[in-house]
Design an enzyme around this catalytic site. Structure first.
Site, mmCIF file in Angstrom:
data_model
loop_
_atom_site.group_PDB
_atom_site.id
_atom_site.type_symbol
_atom_site.label_atom_id
_atom_site.label_comp_id
_atom_site.label_asym_id
_atom_site.label_seq_id
_atom_site.Cartn_x
_atom_site.Cartn_y
_atom_site.Cartn_z
ATOM 1 N N LYS A 76 47.982 56.656 73.070
ATOM 2 C CA LYS A 76 49.061 56.006 73.826
ATOM 3 C C LYS A 76 50.118 57.059 74.143
ATOM 4 O O LYS A 76 50.451 57.891 73.283
ATOM 5 C CB LYS A 76 49.657 54.857 73.003
ATOM 6 C CG LYS A 76 50.724 54.049 73.744
ATOM 7 C CD LYS A 76 51.213 52.857 72.924
ATOM 8 C CE LYS A 76 52.264 52.028 73.685
ATOM 9 N NZ LYS A 76 52.757 50.891 72.890
ATOM 10 N N SER A 151 52.766 46.346 75.199
ATOM 11 C CA SER A 151 52.952 47.570 75.963
ATOM 12 C C SER A 151 51.749 48.514 75.907
ATOM 13 O O SER A 151 51.619 49.384 76.756
ATOM 14 C CB SER A 151 54.183 48.314 75.457
ATOM 15 O OG SER A 151 53.993 48.734 74.116
ATOM 16 N N SER A 175 52.807 44.572 70.727
ATOM 17 C CA SER A 175 52.298 45.517 71.726
ATOM 18 C C SER A 175 50.899 46.068 71.481
ATOM 19 O O SER A 175 50.319 46.681 72.371
ATOM 20 C CB SER A 175 53.266 46.684 71.892
ATOM 21 O OG SER A 175 54.328 46.301 72.724
#
Lengths: 487, 95, 479
Positions: A76, A151, A175
């Site tokens: 990420k 997210s 997330s």
């Protein structure tokens, strides 16, 4: 190969049936085919990935292989990785080449895993649809009209589309779990403090926790073995004996007691999600689990509490982005104050600014007690609910999200509707508890449904055992979006 | 409680975010909706509840007082917007 | 109207740790810009603070030295504001639960003693520096100092004159150096004062509106700034005006305070507990350990010098202004236990005069306490006169004869004639040679006695012990 489990890949690598360089190239090729459409990755760096793959091959040849040596992992873009562009999905960091490695990155590097690329995400992890990214929205591989969730939407998408066999995510209010649910993959947010936050760009420090995202519970266990561990550079990192999260995977469920919170099943959940979740619970019954009804009376407050605490911490955490030492600086300004204001007005997107303003407001003079302090007190009540609940059950189950993935653009102009996506997930962050999501079927428009499992503190091994057993008797986690592997 | 346009502007200034009149109006509407949601918190009696700042009930660990970091300013300043003579440059600071 | 000045001080003492309060970067002074600003200090995205043991230990030490309460837990909070020398956009400080609470310091102004109460002392990080010399109309930021541990020491508004404020600041300055928690170097900014000053009609209870004067980097400036500020406020009030609460800057070149260019907004620091740092707990055992490490404090020593050595309050205060001076004094007295006053006089006079002249510290004094004691022993046993002792001291300072007092006395022939028989013989000769003075003395002229002493001293080239001469002469004249 693209659909193989981590264990299978490790065996292939160990038996030299494939090299890490070959494997990495194959995934990179698949990424190149799909990324234009799905937008799961912000940054690819073939040269650096292949150099790591080559080093991994050398490790394997030297007999120094770890279970993840040579395996591509999508990171990420919230994790600082040395010499990699690390944007956090923001224009503010659109030129930020990190001069250092996050602890999570360092730990993957140490075992010889390959960084296959940096995945797209909501800007500074603020969002539930991946639409707030400066780099554009990510699409849901199951349905290109749908959001992947956020997210960690890029990571979830990458796993679902088999662009990477493993990925990292971070979870402040859901997330990891929400995008995992929406993309039909598995993801776990460990107990707060289990994975170091050092080098992970902070959103809300007391809630942020990194975790793995993958196809199965078994893969998650192998990834968590690398990610979890004490770090002296993070004051909130927990010092405890390392654990092998894969050790208990096969254990029979025995007298497992599953708590179902009355409040989660009362209303708000859509019918398609409800039936998939109920089917999963029926499956657990068959596996020998007992079902207990529990109550989390304050859980309904978790959204308001979360939307006070997280923005408050974020407003302060994001003050360092001021155009002085790194990152974006406005082109035109008249003086210092103007430089700050223009840099931050131009460098941050609308959602980030909105949260900074909320956070600044709730901390400001005269409002602190009514908002911030009150939210901290309610946080304690929410955490206490779980303490009570775990006296009656071993794990708590429910839906990860109230509904399957919504359409791109459907909620982006209505922040409140967007915030309510986290309704079932944010309580675990407030309490610091481990929680995960696994795929348990499909709902409306054939979009995936996730089952949410909250465990007691440090019971990740038990949670992975429970979900692994489920995945041994079901195949939801093996489903691949149509057409993606044939491309 | 109702949020005013002045509140939005005051807070934007505290947060050093430039905001136009139009943006402020728009933000005011969105924030008002969010604060309506947040307002639910006020109904709960919490006078005897200890605030919870951290997810874990732990105490601060201490670092030994030793120098472990070496000079890396060249590396760090390679990504800075504007530097000269080892200094970060900013528009004139007025005291 | 009679006005009363009310002063409270906030003192920032840089703690003498090797590394910074939340990072492993060095705190050494004077390095090239930004070479001691590590990833944590420049606030790269993702970095986190970890608290320095040494900084906490020094804060505990200070708390114990002023008899304060050590809070456990104490809490770190973020103070949010934007400034280019503040890389995170917030300063990690302590707000609601500081590590040190309460305590007091005894000060001496003239003949009177006074207790100044402390409100609190808390740990925080220092900011970097903005350099204002020209960089194409821009400022340069050096973050080497960012993250240096500070103890902010806040007093109650207990002082009533600039003299008291200076005495308090000096007492704290002595104490932080004495306990070794801060080097006290004011030029380098290791010890910085801010003063809160207000005035009120004498006899009233309520405080006037106060102004804070920032960054007073010497005791002299502290005194002058307070005096100026008090005069300014009194003038305004006497003209019927009122005081605006504000932060002011002392301009030493003009000897005045002026409003710091006001930031366009009122400060709203939005303090909240730092989620990256957990509550700091300090165990009883740790506190006791630190207590055991504490040296005997200046006040205790002062008291002991007065009680045990019979020194005056003034002498005791001067000798305990710094631990090095007090140690020097005690090491001297150890050799000469009966001559504490003589030792004190010499250290406050000859020794410190010479140190000042050469601008060196007492720890670098070429004449050590043991050597000084050897010299003073010769003064006290009458071997040399006080006057010659100064010559000997000078030779010792120069390192002659390895600084050995006896060797220098011998080489210079400074030994006093103190043999009774020899002096009697000389006196007999002088009396025989000056019958007129003897007659004058017996006739009641006291002055004749001094003249006779002078003759004796002349005959011995000044080497006779004057006390002895006096005594023997008196006896002879009575015969």
């Amino acid at each position: 190969m693209l659909n193989a489990s981590l264990k299978q890949l490790a065996t292939q690598l160990l038996q030299r049936k494939i090299s890490s360089v070959e494997l990495t190239k194959e995934f990179l090729k698949h990424i190149k085919t799909l990324n234009q459409e799905l937008n799961a990755f912000i940054t690819l760096n073939e040269e650096m990935s292949l150099a790591q793959a080559q080093a991994a091959d050398n490790m394997i040849a030297a007999g120094e292989a770890h279970p993840l040596t040579g395996i591509p992992v999508a990171q990420k873009d919230i994790f600082c990785a040395k010499e990699w562009l690390t944007t956090c999905g923001s224009k503010m960091l659109s030129n930020f080449i990190s001069p250092y490695d996050a602890t999570v990155i360092e730990r993957f590097n140490q075992v010889g895993a390959v960084n296959i690329g940096k995945t797209n995400m909501d800007e500074f992890a603020m969002g539930s649809s991946n639409e707030t990214s400066y780099y554009g929205p990510v699409k849901n591989p199951w349905d290109s009209l749908a959001v992947p969730g956020g997210s960690s939407g890029g990571s979830a998408c990458a796993i679902a589309a088999r662009m990477a066999p493993a990925a990292t995510g971070t979870d402040t209010g859901g997330s990891i779990r929400q995008p995992a649910a929406l993309c039909g993959i598995s993801g776990i947010k460990p107990t707060y403090g289990l994975v170091s936050r050092y080098g992970m760009i902070a959103f809300a420090s007391s809630l942020d926790q990194a975790g793995p995202m993958a196809k199965s519970a078994e893969d998650l266990a192998l990834l968590l073995n690398v990610m979890a561990g004490f770090d002296t550079r993070d004051s909130t990192s927990i010092q405890r004996e390392p654990e092998d999260y894969a050790h208990d995977l096969e254990k029979p469920l025995g007298q497992l007691r599953i708590g179902l919170p009355r409040e989660y099943f009362a209303k708000g959940m859509s019918n398609d999600v409800a039936s998939a979740v109920e089917a999963a619970i029926a499956e657990y019954r068959k596996l020998g689990a007992t079902i207990v009804e529990i109550s989390l009376p304050n859980a309904r407050l978790s959204i308001p509490v979360y939307y006070v605490l997280a923005p408050a911490e974020a407003s302060s955490n994001l003050s360092r982005f001021d155009g002085v030492r790194y990152g974006y600086r406005a082109e035109q300004y008249t003086d210092l104050e103007d430089m700050y204001k223009k840099t931050r007005a131009q460098g941050f997107g609308a959602e980030v600014k909105r949260r900074i303003l909320i956070g600044t407001y709730v901390l400001s003079h005269g409002y602190y007690d009514a908002y911030y302090l009150q939210a901290q007190k309610l946080r304690r009540l929410i955490a206490n609910d779980f303490t009570d609940a775990f006296k009656q059950c071993d794990v708590i189950m429910g839906p990860t999200t109230p509904a399957v993935a919504f359409n791109l653009g459907e909620k982006s102009s209505d922040p409140i509707q967007m915030y309510l996506s986290d309704i079932y997930t944010s309580a675990a962050n407030l309490a610091g508890l481990p929680a995960m999501s696994i795929p348990v079927g499909f709902g409306d428009k054939n979009r995936p449904v996730g089952l949410h499992i909250i465990g007691n503190y440090f019971r990740e091994a038990q949670m992975l055992n429970i979900t692994h057993r489920y995945q041994q008797v079901t195949d939801w986690h093996l489903r691949v979006p149509a057409g993606l592997l044939e491309v | 409680m109702t949020l005013s346009l002045d509140d939005v502007k005051r807070v934007a200034n505290l947060a050093r975010i430039e905001i136009s009149e139009d943006e402020a109006q728009q933000v005011l509407m969105q924030l008002s909706g969010i604060f309506d949601l947040i307002e639910q918190m006020q109904a709960i009696e919490t006078s005897n509840i200890e605030p919870m700042s951290h997810a874990q009930d732990m105490i601060q660990r201490l670092r030994e007082d030793v120098v472990t970091e070496s000079d890396q300013h060249m590396l760090f300043q390679a990504i800075a917007p504007q530097v000269e003579a080892g200094l970060y440059l900013v528009p004139k600071v007025i005291e | 109207m009679q006005w009363e000045i009310v002063i409270g001080l906030e003192i920032h003492a840089q703690l003498s740790t090797q590394s910074k309060i939340f990072s492993g970067a060095s705190t050494a002074y004077g390095a090239q810009p930004n070479t001691q600003a590590c990833a944590v200090d420049i606030a790269l995205p993702g970095v986190l603070p970890v608290l320095n043991y040494g900084a906490v230990e020094r804060a505990i030490k200070f708390g114990l030295a002023i008899g304060a309460k050590i809070n456990s837990p104490s809490i770190f909070a973020r103070k949010n504001y934007f400034y280019p020398d503040l890389p995170k956009g917030y300063q990690i400080s302590q707000f609601e639960l500081p590590i040190v609470q309460g305590g007091s310091v005894k000060i001496q102004v003239g003949d009177s003693e006074k207790i100044v109460r402390l409100t609190r002392a808390h740990l925080e990080e220092d900011a970097g520096k903005s350099l204002h010399e020209e960089f194409h109309g821009m400022s340069g930021i050096d973050l080497n100092r960012a993250g240096t541990p500070l103890l902010e020491i806040v007093s109650e508004p207990d002082m009533r004159s600039s003299a008291e404020a200076v005495a308090y600041a000096k007492a704290l300055h002595t104490l932080v150096r004495w306990t070794g928690i801060c080097d006290g170097n004011m030029q380098e900014g290791s010890f910085r004062c801010d003063a809160n000053v207000s005035v009120r009609p004498r006899g009233t209870e309520t405080f006037g509106t106060r102004c804070e004067i920032k960054n007073l980097n010497s005791f002299r400036f502290l005194e002058k700034a307070i005096d100026f500020e008090a005069r300014r406020q009194i003038e305004i009030l006497e003209d019927g005006g009122s005081i605006t609460q504000e932060t002011r800057l002392y301009d030493a070149s003009r000897d005045e305070t002026r409003t710091m260019r006001s930031k366009e907004e009122a400060h709203d620091y939005r303090y909240f507990p730092d989620p990256d740092l957990l509550p700091l707990e300090i165990s009883r055992e740790w506190i006791e350990q630190v207590r055991a490490m504490l040296p005997e404090l200046p006040e205790a020593r002062r008291h002991r010098y007065i009680q045990d050595f019979g020194l005056t309050v003034y002498d005791a205060s001067v000798l305990t202004a710094a631990r090095e001076i007090a140690d020097y004094f005690e090491n001297t007295v150890k050799q000469l236990p009966t001559q504490a006053k003589l030792c004190a006089n010499w250290i406050m006079g000859e020794v410190s005069g010479r140190l000042n002249k050469e601008n060196i510290e007492i720890t670098q004094c070429p004449v050590g306490p043991k050597q000084l004691a050897e010299l003073l022993m010769r003064v006290s046993d009458g071997t040399i006169s006080g006057k010659s002792a100064k010559d000997v001291f000078d030779s010792m300072w120069q390192g002659e004869h390895s600084g050995n007092a006896d060797a220098i006395i011998a080489a210079k022939g400074l030994k006093q004639i103190s043999d009774d028989g020899e002096i009697e013989k000389l006196i007999d000769q002088v009396l025989a040679a000056h019958p007129q003075q003897v007659a004058d003395y017996h006739g009641g002229k006291e002055k004749a006695f001094n003249s006779l002493v002078g003759q004796v001293m002349k005959a011995t080239k000044g080497k006779a012990n004057p006390g002895q001469v006096n005594m023997i002469l008196k006896k002879k004249l009575l015969e």
